[in-house]
Enzyme design. Structure first.
Site, mmCIF file in Angstrom:
data_model
loop_
_atom_site.group_PDB
_atom_site.id
_atom_site.type_symbol
_atom_site.label_atom_id
_atom_site.label_comp_id
_atom_site.label_asym_id
_atom_site.label_seq_id
_atom_site.Cartn_x
_atom_site.Cartn_y
_atom_site.Cartn_z
ATOM 1 N N GLU A 455 0.836 -1.192 0.000
ATOM 2 C CA GLU A 455 0.000 0.000 0.000
ATOM 3 C C GLU A 455 0.878 1.251 0.000
ATOM 4 O OE1 GLU A 455 -2.285 -0.371 3.657
ATOM 5 O OE2 GLU A 455 -0.930 1.024 4.653
ATOM 6 N N SER A 482 -4.090 2.066 1.399
ATOM 7 C CA SER A 482 -4.743 1.794 2.676
ATOM 8 C C SER A 482 -6.196 2.233 2.581
ATOM 9 C CB SER A 482 -4.036 2.573 3.782
ATOM 10 O OG SER A 482 -4.831 2.615 4.947
#
Length: 575
Positions: A455, A482
């Site tokens: 991420e 995220s």
């Protein structure tokens, strides 16, 4: 007399050591003939979302014993994106979903268990558990690990983005401010109290019908979470007696229901990876177009941070997933089966009779809030959906953006590309003030085949926490984000650069344009000069003859297996 329900009786008769080993583990002769329930959790000292799960599964264990079964506890803990942020550890996070799923499959295949209880809180362990439940397809129930308590001034652990950026810039933060954050950023056990991937996947487990109604995002320090866990232990015995398996619960209709809830609450983009991966275990294909179609028509009613204002604790007090389902019942299939042994429609009726929808509103009033502050009435919703699938010459197969967390002014943008082959390089450029307002950062070779699909939270948070860049700079990547990501962040670009996708052909100075409303993402100019899309294709063809896909670094073990075999992000990035 031996219980005829018990599936493992064949193995027990086949090899006497099975009973001997179980008796040696603390069971007695009455236990070994009862229906045997595997209790699988992600308990460990890995992070606040997992360190309390043994308390939940102990309650579930008691529930199983009360209902006449014999429970066995197994553990395969997970890792935390927050601990892995910004270094090579992040490359293992998505791959850990597959590893945990495989480990639960191993545990679940040792003997013929009669039922399965699963408990986890967070990003990859929840989809891993649901994948394993689908793969094993024995009666199963999921216990969510609940929500962490809020930090000071209703903040979340996400304050780390601002803290970490200022730490790297001389004179912008004191040691005392850093220490104060560290002591207050994660005030309790449970999943981080924003609608990140952890909180989203708890909601998805419930929306799929695999968790008890109302159990997603319970504050992890309240008695209610223990009550749900004990009830789950008793309920699994009912599912065993009725032979209600995940395949009967997680149907295509249930997945559509879950996507409706996801769209309405503004859930994490990672659900577009996890739901297809879970569905794949059941032979169900969920394409990006399904997400896009649903997001075109479902009212966005969740005012939950980061796409909204309030924390997940407040969302649960306001009625949580059941309240969203009740408000959107005309959009849902209410006939789907759930782990209660009843349909979704019957569950909602039961909750209403039980006063569930009103019982916790007093907790909201402690914060000066009303339900409509957190879950917006459908007729007051100002937009449809929360995510979009963008396609174009950068992403022929698609890409994902969460527009619910993106300012109106950046939902359509055109700007020069700044290209980096790793997140670390891009993050360094932001920290060192090398990025200019209006530019579009491109981060590539971070897809499933490239580096394991880490991420990009550290970079997106650096952008939104930088006053000079916030609201003007966008990010395009084949990596993921995220659930806490804010701003114009377009990810999951497919095909990814490591698979020879067009992202590998973009150069710094090319002009990129995206339009969320029209679902488009294209290079529209070369070397700062706008040209027709047909001409861009010709340039890409010439570059393809000269540019080679960067080879991956030498890898071994899990990461090597994952990056060599992972599917496209548009297919769930499993293998």
């Amino acid at each position: 007399m031996e219980n005829i329900m018990q599936k493992s009786s064949f193995e027990r008769r086949l090899w006497a050591q099975v009973d001997a080993l179980q008796l040696g583990s603390g069971w007695d002769e009455e236990d070994v003939v009862k229906p045997q329930i595997l209790i699988e959790d992600a308990y460990g000292d890995s992070h606040p979302g997992s360190t309390h799960l043994n308390q939940l599964t102990e309650q579930a264990r008691s529930g199983v014993l009360e209902a006449g079964g014999c429970p066995a506890r197994f553990h395969a803990t997970d890792i935390c994106d927050g601990c892995a942020q910004g270094h090579k550890g992040m490359n293992f996070v998505l791959a850990s979903r597959e590893a945990i799923c495989d480990m639960v499959e191993v545990h679940g295949s040792m003997v013929s268990w009669d039922g399965l209880i699963l408990s986890s809180s967070c990003d990859k362990s929840i989809p891993a558990h649901l994948k394993a439940a689908a793969r094993l397809d024995i009666p199963a129930i999921f216990i969510p690990g609940g929500s962490m308590r809020p930090g000071p001034n209703m903040t979340t652990s996400l304050v780390a983005g601002d803290i970490s950026l200022r730490q790297k810039r001389k004179g912008e933060i004191s040691d005392s401010e850093v220490r104060d954050y560290k002591l207050t950023g994660c005030p309790s056990v449970g999943a981080c109290t924003f609608l990140g991937t952890a909180s989203t996947m708890q909601c998805m487990a419930e929306a799929l019908g695999m968790a008890l109604p109302g159990s997603a995002l319970v504050p992890a320090t309240m008695r209610d979470i223990l009550s749900y866990s004990r009830k789950a232990g008793r309920k699994i015995m009912e599912l065993v007696s009725k032979a209600v398996t995940p395949g009967r619960i997680m149907t295509r209709e249930a997945f559509v229901n879950a996507i409706v809830v996801h769209s309405a609450i503004g859930g994490s983009t990672n659900a577009t990876l996890h739901l297809p991966a879970i569905a794949r275990e059941l032979g169900i294909q969920l394409t990006p177009d399904i997400f896009d179609e649903i997001n075109h028509r479902i009212p966005h009613i969740g005012n939950i941070f980061p796409g909204g204002e309030h924390l997940t604790e407040a969302f649960w007090f306001a009625g949580g997933v059941p309240m969203v389902q009740f408000m959107l019942r005309e959009y849902l299939n209410l006939e789907v089966m759930t782990v209660t042994g009843k349909t979704l429609g019957e569950n909602l009726e039961d909750l209403q009779r039980d006063n569930f929808f009103k019982r916790y509103l007093g907790y909201l009033s402690n914060y000066g809030l009303k339900r409509e502050d957190v879950i917006i009435p459908v007729n007051e919703s100002k937009e449809k959906g929360s995510i979009a699938v963008l396609k174009g010459n950068i992403a022929p197969e698609g890409s994902i953006v969460k527009y619910a967390a993106c300012a109106e002014g950046l939902r359509k943008h055109k700007g020069p590309a700044r290209v980096y082959n790793s997140e670390e390089a891009a993050y360094g450029a932001v920290v060192n003030n090398e990025i200019n307002p209006g530019e579009i950062i491109v981060i590539r070779y971070e897809g499933p085949r490239g580096s394991g699909m880490p991420e990009m939270l550290m970079t997106t948070e650096a952008i939104v926490c930088d006053r000079r860049l916030n609201g003007t700079v966008s990010l395009v990547t084949d990596g993921r984000f995220s659930g806490a990501t804010r701003g114009a962040a377009i990810g999951h670009v497919s095909p990814e650069a490591a698979a020879g996708g067009p992202l590998a052909l973009i150069e710094t100075g090319d002009i990129i344009e995206y339009d969320i409303e029209n679902r488009s993402l294209n290079v529209v100019g070369i070397d700062g000069q706008e040209i027709a899309l047909e001409e861009v294709e010709k340039v890409f063809c010439r570059r393809k003859l000269k540019k080679k896909v960067l080879p991956p670094p030498a890898r071994k073990g899990l990461l090597k297996r994952y990056t060599e075999n992972a599917l496209s992000a548009m297919e769930g990035a499993g293998y």
